[in-house]
Motif scaffolding. Structure first.
Motif, PDB file in Angstrom:
ATOM      1  N   SER A   1      61.176  34.714  -5.351  1.00  0.00           N
ATOM      2  CA  SER A   1      59.847  34.116  -5.396  1.00  0.00           C
ATOM      3  C   SER A   1      59.058  34.599  -4.187  1.00  0.00           C
ATOM      4  N   LYS A   2      57.803  34.805  -4.408  1.00  0.00           N
ATOM      5  CA  LYS A   2      56.941  35.267  -3.330  1.00  0.00           C
ATOM      6  C   LYS A   2      56.121  34.083  -2.843  1.00  0.00           C
ATOM      7  N   PHE A   3      56.206  33.795  -1.559  1.00  0.00           N
ATOM      8  CA  PHE A   3      55.432  32.731  -0.954  1.00  0.00           C
ATOM      9  C   PHE A   3      54.109  33.315  -0.479  1.00  0.00           C
TER      10      PHE A   3
ATOM     11  N   GLY B   1      47.943  30.391   1.912  1.00  0.00           N
ATOM     12  CA  GLY B   1      46.568  30.182   1.459  1.00  0.00           C
ATOM     13  C   GLY B   1      46.432  30.185  -0.044  1.00  0.00           C
ATOM     14  N   LEU B   2      47.493  29.855  -0.742  1.00  0.00           N
ATOM     15  CA  LEU B   2      47.494  29.887  -2.205  1.00  0.00           C
ATOM     16  C   LEU B   2      46.408  28.993  -2.804  1.00  0.00           C
ATOM     17  N   LEU B   3      46.158  27.830  -2.185  1.00  0.00           N
ATOM     18  CA  LEU B   3      45.173  26.892  -2.723  1.00  0.00           C
ATOM     19  C   LEU B   3      43.806  26.992  -2.049  1.00  0.00           C
ATOM     20  N   LYS B   4      43.612  28.002  -1.218  1.00  0.00           N
ATOM     21  CA  LYS B   4      42.345  28.155  -0.525  1.00  0.00           C
ATOM     22  C   LYS B   4      41.212  28.298  -1.543  1.00  0.00           C
TER      23      LYS B   4
END
Length: 77
Positions: free
Chosen positions: A43-45, A48-51
């Motif tokens: 899995s790639k973390f 700022g995924l939810l930015k």
């Protein structure tokens, strides 16, 4: 792909790369399959995924609690 135990020991790195590429790698003793090499999904973390997706103000964790909140927190009520 099916390989013998001897071939698997000799070419382990190549077999792992083949498994990572999605190929099924089976290790056989003679002609009898005994093991399978499979890739573990990575899995790639993303920072700022939810930015830009989260709206509104979040809680201010540095703001002092009111007396009522503090009493609840300390179990006085």
């Amino acid at each position: 792909m099916q390989v013998t135990i001897h071939n698997a020991k000799t070419n382990l790195s190549k077999l792992i790369e083949a498994a990572k590429a999605g190929e099924e790698v089976v290790i056989a003793k003679g002609k009898t399959p005994v093991a399978r090499i499979v890739a573990i999904p990575q899995s790639k973390f993303t920072v700022g995924l939810l930015k830009g997706r989260v709206t509104g103000q979040g809680p201010d964790f540095f703001k002092p609690m009111s007396e009522d909140e503090l009493a609840l927190w300390e179990g006085a009520v």
